[in-house]
Design an enzyme around this catalytic site. Sequence first.
Site, PDB file in Angstrom:
ATOM      1  N   ARG A  25       0.815  -1.221   0.000  1.00 45.71           N
ATOM      2  CA  ARG A  25       0.000   0.000   0.000  1.00 45.71           C
ATOM      3  C   ARG A  25       0.848   1.270   0.000  1.00 45.71           C
ATOM      4  O   ARG A  25       0.396   2.323  -0.445  1.00 45.71           O
ATOM      5  CB  ARG A  25      -0.948   0.014   1.206  1.00 45.71           C
ATOM      6  CG  ARG A  25      -0.237   0.119   2.520  1.00 45.71           C
ATOM      7  CD  ARG A  25      -1.110   0.371   3.728  1.00 45.71           C
ATOM      8  NE  ARG A  25      -0.288   0.352   4.921  1.00 45.71           N
ATOM      9  CZ  ARG A  25       0.453   1.383   5.321  1.00 45.71           C
ATOM     10  NH1 ARG A  25       0.442   2.505   4.644  1.00 45.71           N
ATOM     11  NH2 ARG A  25       1.210   1.274   6.396  1.00 45.71           N
ATOM     12  N   GLU A  62       6.317   4.916  24.132  1.00 44.06           N
ATOM     13  CA  GLU A  62       5.175   4.605  23.276  1.00 44.06           C
ATOM     14  C   GLU A  62       4.244   3.622  23.970  1.00 44.06           C
ATOM     15  O   GLU A  62       3.016   3.790  23.969  1.00 44.06           O
ATOM     16  CB  GLU A  62       5.644   4.035  21.939  1.00 44.06           C
ATOM     17  CG  GLU A  62       4.492   3.709  21.010  1.00 44.06           C
ATOM     18  CD  GLU A  62       4.880   2.865  19.813  1.00 44.06           C
ATOM     19  OE1 GLU A  62       4.266   3.039  18.750  1.00 44.06           O
ATOM     20  OE2 GLU A  62       5.783   2.018  19.944  1.00 44.06           O
ATOM     21  N   TRP A  84       5.036   8.800  15.600  1.00 49.19           N
ATOM     22  CA  TRP A  84       3.685   8.722  15.058  1.00 49.19           C
ATOM     23  C   TRP A  84       3.323   9.936  14.198  1.00 49.19           C
ATOM     24  O   TRP A  84       2.209  10.017  13.680  1.00 49.19           O
ATOM     25  CB  TRP A  84       2.676   8.576  16.201  1.00 49.19           C
ATOM     26  CG  TRP A  84       2.445   7.149  16.612  1.00 49.19           C
ATOM     27  CD1 TRP A  84       3.087   6.456  17.594  1.00 49.19           C
ATOM     28  CD2 TRP A  84       1.494   6.248  16.043  1.00 49.19           C
ATOM     29  NE1 TRP A  84       2.599   5.170  17.676  1.00 49.19           N
ATOM     30  CE2 TRP A  84       1.617   5.016  16.733  1.00 49.19           C
ATOM     31  CE3 TRP A  84       0.547   6.345  15.028  1.00 49.19           C
ATOM     32  CZ2 TRP A  84       0.834   3.900  16.440  1.00 49.19           C
ATOM     33  CZ3 TRP A  84      -0.238   5.233  14.733  1.00 49.19           C
ATOM     34  CH2 TRP A  84      -0.085   4.042  15.435  1.00 49.19           C
ATOM     35  N   TYR A 126      -4.760   1.470  18.878  1.00 50.33           N
ATOM     36  CA  TYR A 126      -4.096   0.694  19.924  1.00 50.33           C
ATOM     37  C   TYR A 126      -4.666   0.905  21.326  1.00 50.33           C
ATOM     38  O   TYR A 126      -5.646   0.295  21.718  1.00 50.33           O
ATOM     39  CB  TYR A 126      -2.592   0.976  19.907  1.00 50.33           C
ATOM     40  CG  TYR A 126      -1.882   0.382  18.721  1.00 50.33           C
ATOM     41  CD1 TYR A 126      -1.705  -0.997  18.611  1.00 50.33           C
ATOM     42  CD2 TYR A 126      -1.401   1.194  17.686  1.00 50.33           C
ATOM     43  CE1 TYR A 126      -1.056  -1.552  17.502  1.00 50.33           C
ATOM     44  CE2 TYR A 126      -0.762   0.649  16.583  1.00 50.33           C
ATOM     45  CZ  TYR A 126      -0.586  -0.728  16.496  1.00 50.33           C
ATOM     46  OH  TYR A 126       0.042  -1.270  15.415  1.00 50.33           O
ATOM     47  N   ARG A 158      -8.313 -19.279  30.110  1.00 48.21           N
ATOM     48  CA  ARG A 158      -7.826 -19.220  28.739  1.00 48.21           C
ATOM     49  C   ARG A 158      -8.300 -17.947  28.030  1.00 48.21           C
ATOM     50  O   ARG A 158      -8.230 -17.846  26.816  1.00 48.21           O
ATOM     51  CB  ARG A 158      -8.273 -20.471  27.969  1.00 48.21           C
ATOM     52  CG  ARG A 158      -7.645 -21.761  28.490  1.00 48.21           C
ATOM     53  CD  ARG A 158      -8.023 -22.960  27.649  1.00 48.21           C
ATOM     54  NE  ARG A 158      -9.409 -23.341  27.813  1.00 48.21           N
ATOM     55  CZ  ARG A 158      -9.861 -24.191  28.737  1.00 48.21           C
ATOM     56  NH1 ARG A 158      -9.013 -24.744  29.594  1.00 48.21           N
ATOM     57  NH2 ARG A 158     -11.142 -24.512  28.822  1.00 48.21           N
ATOM     58  N   ARG A 159      -8.777 -16.995  28.819  1.00 48.26           N
ATOM     59  CA  ARG A 159      -9.281 -15.731  28.275  1.00 48.26           C
ATOM     60  C   ARG A 159      -8.458 -14.533  28.765  1.00 48.26           C
ATOM     61  O   ARG A 159      -8.953 -13.406  28.814  1.00 48.26           O
ATOM     62  CB  ARG A 159     -10.748 -15.551  28.666  1.00 48.26           C
ATOM     63  CG  ARG A 159     -11.620 -16.707  28.184  1.00 48.26           C
ATOM     64  CD  ARG A 159     -13.057 -16.572  28.631  1.00 48.26           C
ATOM     65  NE  ARG A 159     -13.838 -17.745  28.238  1.00 48.26           N
ATOM     66  CZ  ARG A 159     -15.149 -17.905  28.483  1.00 48.26           C
ATOM     67  NH1 ARG A 159     -15.810 -16.951  29.128  1.00 48.26           N
ATOM     68  NH2 ARG A 159     -15.776 -19.000  28.097  1.00 48.26           N
ATOM     69  N   CYS A 178      -1.082  -3.200  13.961  1.00 46.31           N
ATOM     70  CA  CYS A 178      -0.202  -4.251  13.439  1.00 46.31           C
ATOM     71  C   CYS A 178      -0.009  -5.333  14.498  1.00 46.31           C
ATOM     72  O   CYS A 178      -0.170  -6.510  14.218  1.00 46.31           O
ATOM     73  CB  CYS A 178       1.144  -3.659  13.020  1.00 46.31           C
ATOM     74  SG  CYS A 178       1.033  -2.462  11.682  1.00 46.31           S
ATOM     75  N   ARG A 200      -0.312  -9.145  12.892  1.00 48.24           N
ATOM     76  CA  ARG A 200      -0.822  -9.400  11.540  1.00 48.24           C
ATOM     77  C   ARG A 200       0.117  -8.853  10.484  1.00 48.24           C
ATOM     78  O   ARG A 200       0.178  -9.354   9.363  1.00 48.24           O
ATOM     79  CB  ARG A 200      -2.210  -8.797  11.367  1.00 48.24           C
ATOM     80  CG  ARG A 200      -2.256  -7.288  11.602  1.00 48.24           C
ATOM     81  CD  ARG A 200      -3.026  -6.555  10.535  1.00 48.24           C
ATOM     82  NE  ARG A 200      -2.844  -5.110  10.697  1.00 48.24           N
ATOM     83  CZ  ARG A 200      -2.475  -4.314   9.729  1.00 48.24           C
ATOM     84  NH1 ARG A 200      -2.228  -4.769   8.508  1.00 48.24           N
ATOM     85  NH2 ARG A 200      -2.334  -3.014   9.933  1.00 48.24           N
ATOM     86  N   ASP A 203       6.840  -4.979  10.163  1.00 47.72           N
ATOM     87  CA  ASP A 203       7.942  -4.332   9.465  1.00 47.72           C
ATOM     88  C   ASP A 203       9.222  -4.891  10.091  1.00 47.72           C
ATOM     89  O   ASP A 203       9.642  -4.468  11.166  1.00 47.72           O
ATOM     90  CB  ASP A 203       7.828  -2.819   9.669  1.00 47.72           C
ATOM     91  CG  ASP A 203       8.954  -2.026   9.012  1.00 47.72           C
ATOM     92  OD1 ASP A 203       9.999  -2.617   8.681  1.00 47.72           O
ATOM     93  OD2 ASP A 203       8.798  -0.796   8.865  1.00 47.72           O
ATOM     94  N   ASN A 211       8.635  -4.038  18.683  1.00 44.78           N
ATOM     95  CA  ASN A 211       7.505  -4.877  19.078  1.00 44.78           C
ATOM     96  C   ASN A 211       7.917  -5.940  20.087  1.00 44.78           C
ATOM     97  O   ASN A 211       7.206  -6.190  21.065  1.00 44.78           O
ATOM     98  CB  ASN A 211       6.884  -5.546  17.848  1.00 44.78           C
ATOM     99  CG  ASN A 211       6.392  -4.574  16.803  1.00 44.78           C
ATOM    100  OD1 ASN A 211       6.563  -4.799  15.604  1.00 44.78           O
ATOM    101  ND2 ASN A 211       5.781  -3.471  17.216  1.00 44.78           N
ATOM    102  N   LEU A 242       9.992  -7.133   4.639  1.00 45.72           N
ATOM    103  CA  LEU A 242      11.169  -6.271   4.613  1.00 45.72           C
ATOM    104  C   LEU A 242      11.000  -5.316   3.437  1.00 45.72           C
ATOM    105  O   LEU A 242      10.887  -5.755   2.287  1.00 45.72           O
ATOM    106  CB  LEU A 242      12.439  -7.115   4.436  1.00 45.72           C
ATOM    107  CG  LEU A 242      13.773  -6.375   4.353  1.00 45.72           C
ATOM    108  CD1 LEU A 242      14.089  -5.672   5.673  1.00 45.72           C
ATOM    109  CD2 LEU A 242      14.898  -7.347   3.977  1.00 45.72           C
ATOM    110  N   TYR A 243      10.938  -4.019   3.721  1.00 45.17           N
ATOM    111  CA  TYR A 243      10.799  -3.053   2.632  1.00 45.17           C
ATOM    112  C   TYR A 243      12.047  -3.084   1.742  1.00 45.17           C
ATOM    113  O   TYR A 243      13.170  -3.265   2.233  1.00 45.17           O
ATOM    114  CB  TYR A 243      10.566  -1.650   3.190  1.00 45.17           C
ATOM    115  CG  TYR A 243       9.149  -1.454   3.679  1.00 45.17           C
ATOM    116  CD1 TYR A 243       8.120  -1.166   2.787  1.00 45.17           C
ATOM    117  CD2 TYR A 243       8.825  -1.594   5.025  1.00 45.17           C
ATOM    118  CE1 TYR A 243       6.811  -1.015   3.214  1.00 45.17           C
ATOM    119  CE2 TYR A 243       7.520  -1.442   5.474  1.00 45.17           C
ATOM    120  CZ  TYR A 243       6.522  -1.146   4.563  1.00 45.17           C
ATOM    121  OH  TYR A 243       5.219  -1.008   4.988  1.00 45.17           O
TER     122      TYR A 243
END
Length: 298
Positions: A25, A62, A84, A126, A158-159, A178, A200, A203, A211, A242-243
């Site tokens: 995109r 962040e 951001w 987020y 499990r929740r 992301c 999902r 980068d 992350n 990978l860009y």
Amino acid sequence: MPHPEEQYLTLLRNLITEGDERVDRTGVGTRALFGYTMRFDLSAGFPLFTTKRIFWKTAFKELLWMLSGGRNIRELLEQNVRIWTDWPLKKYRDATGEQVSQDEFERRIMSDAAFAARWGDLGPVYGYQWRHWPTYDGKEIDQLQQLIEGLKNDPSSRRLLFEGWNVAQLEDMALPPCHKTYQFFVCQATNTLSGALMQRSADAYLGLGWNIANLALMTHLLAHQCGYAPGEIVWFGCDVHLYLNHIPQARLQIEREPRAFPRLHIKRKPTDLFSYRIDDFQIEGYDPHPHIPADVAV
């Protein structure tokens, strides 16, 4: 025994040699793989990657902003966090035709509350979903508070999770989440808390190290608040990419030898998860290779 960071370097190698080259995109293009897993034992060190410097204070700020439920870049700029700005700046330029510089845009955000409210808002991104998930009857759900109550009172559940992918509000977000689904597991035999993240979109060069560090910090903070020792973290990447303009930097990073992971020291225990400050954290023994800069794709 291989250094745990080798998991990440192997991912970069695989993206370069095996990644499916695609138009994305942003128009930059990527090489992408579907499905990758990494695990890090938090008792063996804090997984702050060493083959290039990770600016951990910015990453941690962040996460603290997300924990607050924030959604405006002004709250980040007040802490000198500029990561951001690209998205609302692009929106402003596209809407007004004014090719204002990033510095000038951020100055207006900081000096003009009305301008910040209009142009600094990122939408329900987020942390807003984590703390203020809207219900159909006009109420809100604080997913993180529910998680804490579960960790304290029902540790075998499990929740024990929270979610950012609110389908009804994706179009209102500057960037859909992301890192979208977090789940936690209490091992009662060892009194440890482990955390997992399903991402999902990852980068691999610019974002993934952050992350991993923030997943580790989140797990540490929840363990700290709820009376557990940190266990391990598990990261699941779906579309990992990978860009194309990051390939030279990735090749350089792959050539470097990982160094020992540092340790995270939390200096105080505040009354709740949402009251930590950046000064509460100390990273001990971090000796990374130099930073390798790269442009973000917007």
